[in-house]
Design a protein around this motif. Structure first.
Motif, PDB file in Angstrom:
ATOM      1  N   VAL A 105     -13.965 -35.197  18.953  1.00 41.09           N
ATOM      2  CA  VAL A 105     -12.877 -36.149  19.145  1.00 41.09           C
ATOM      3  C   VAL A 105     -13.565 -37.499  19.324  1.00 41.09           C
ATOM      4  O   VAL A 105     -14.275 -37.722  20.298  1.00 41.09           O
ATOM      5  N   LYS A 106     -13.375 -38.387  18.357  1.00 39.66           N
ATOM      6  CA  LYS A 106     -14.147 -39.636  18.277  1.00 39.66           C
ATOM      7  C   LYS A 106     -13.580 -40.777  19.106  1.00 39.66           C
ATOM      8  O   LYS A 106     -14.278 -41.733  19.405  1.00 39.66           O
ATOM      9  N   GLY A 107     -12.286 -40.713  19.437  1.00 42.72           N
ATOM     10  CA  GLY A 107     -11.684 -41.799  20.197  1.00 42.72           C
ATOM     11  C   GLY A 107     -10.173 -41.759  20.113  1.00 42.72           C
ATOM     12  O   GLY A 107      -9.585 -40.728  19.800  1.00 42.72           O
ATOM     13  N   LEU A 153      -9.165 -46.350  15.606  1.00 43.99           N
ATOM     14  CA  LEU A 153      -9.044 -45.705  14.300  1.00 43.99           C
ATOM     15  C   LEU A 153      -9.794 -46.424  13.179  1.00 43.99           C
ATOM     16  O   LEU A 153     -10.572 -45.802  12.453  1.00 43.99           O
ATOM     17  N   ILE A 154      -9.592 -47.705  13.029  1.00 46.61           N
ATOM     18  CA  ILE A 154     -10.235 -48.445  11.935  1.00 46.61           C
ATOM     19  C   ILE A 154     -11.749 -48.413  12.096  1.00 46.61           C
ATOM     20  O   ILE A 154     -12.484 -48.136  11.136  1.00 46.61           O
ATOM     21  N   LYS A 155     -12.223 -48.666  13.305  1.00 39.44           N
ATOM     22  CA  LYS A 155     -13.664 -48.655  13.573  1.00 39.44           C
ATOM     23  C   LYS A 155     -14.263 -47.283  13.264  1.00 39.44           C
ATOM     24  O   LYS A 155     -15.322 -47.175  12.635  1.00 39.44           O
ATOM     25  N   GLU A 183       7.753 -44.079  13.594  1.00 41.28           N
ATOM     26  CA  GLU A 183       7.682 -44.508  12.202  1.00 41.28           C
ATOM     27  C   GLU A 183       7.077 -45.902  12.057  1.00 41.28           C
ATOM     28  O   GLU A 183       6.265 -46.145  11.167  1.00 41.28           O
ATOM     29  N   GLU A 184       7.450 -46.818  12.941  1.00 44.10           N
ATOM     30  CA  GLU A 184       6.921 -48.183  12.855  1.00 44.10           C
ATOM     31  C   GLU A 184       5.405 -48.195  13.006  1.00 44.10           C
ATOM     32  O   GLU A 184       4.693 -48.929  12.314  1.00 44.10           O
ATOM     33  N   LYS A 185       4.903 -47.377  13.922  1.00 44.84           N
ATOM     34  CA  LYS A 185       3.457 -47.303  14.140  1.00 44.84           C
ATOM     35  C   LYS A 185       2.762 -46.671  12.932  1.00 44.84           C
ATOM     36  O   LYS A 185       1.675 -47.110  12.535  1.00 44.84           O
ATOM     37  N   LEU A 186       3.379 -45.655  12.336  1.00 47.12           N
ATOM     38  CA  LEU A 186       2.810 -45.044  11.135  1.00 47.12           C
ATOM     39  C   LEU A 186       2.713 -46.058   9.993  1.00 47.12           C
ATOM     40  O   LEU A 186       1.714 -46.101   9.276  1.00 47.12           O
ATOM     41  N   GLN A 187       3.752 -46.866   9.827  1.00 45.14           N
ATOM     42  CA  GLN A 187       3.742 -47.878   8.767  1.00 45.14           C
ATOM     43  C   GLN A 187       2.632 -48.902   9.000  1.00 45.14           C
ATOM     44  O   GLN A 187       1.943 -49.305   8.067  1.00 45.14           O
ATOM     45  N   LYS A 188       2.445 -49.300  10.261  1.00 50.64           N
ATOM     46  CA  LYS A 188       1.381 -50.245  10.593  1.00 50.64           C
ATOM     47  C   LYS A 188       0.009 -49.615  10.328  1.00 50.64           C
ATOM     48  O   LYS A 188      -0.883 -50.252   9.755  1.00 50.64           O
ATOM     49  N   MET A 189      -0.150 -48.354  10.729  1.00 47.18           N
ATOM     50  CA  MET A 189      -1.411 -47.643  10.491  1.00 47.18           C
ATOM     51  C   MET A 189      -1.697 -47.556   8.998  1.00 47.18           C
ATOM     52  O   MET A 189      -2.826 -47.781   8.565  1.00 47.18           O
TER      53      MET A 189
END
Length: 93
Positions: free
Chosen positions: A35-37, A42-44, A63-69
């Motif tokens: 488990v990396k973090g 996530l991006i890093k 859903e909003e967070k998924l779209q941003k991700m």
């Protein structure tokens, strides 16, 4: 999920790490994969591990967070995928 990714020739994916916002999972190793973090990392983590895909295995992310991700991951060339769990009644053929 992790074991399936290792053994499935159809998927042809190799897990490089897990992400979990629950800090109690930090540094835990699941089927040989760390488990990396958290989602904040996530991006890093994707850059560091050369990940090509991120698989969402929970329905708890809004859903909003998924779209941003998805947008953030696309900017570094990583695809966001979502695992759809299904349990269906067995119907004999």
């Amino acid at each position: 999920l992790c074991r399936q990714l290792f053994v499935s020739q159809k998927l042809s994916m190799k897990p490089v790490g897990f992400i979990d916002d629950d800090h109690s999972f930090s540094d835990l190793i699941i089927n040989g994969v760390e488990v990396k973090g958290t989602g904040d990392d996530l991006i890093k983590i994707c850059k560091k591990t050369n990940a090509t895909d991120v698989i969402i295995a929970t329905s708890k992310i809004p859903e909003e967070k998924l779209q941003k991700m998805k947008s953030e991951l696309a900017s570094i060339g990583v695809q966001l995928k979502k695992l759809n769990w299904q349990i269906n009644e067995y119907l004999p053929q």
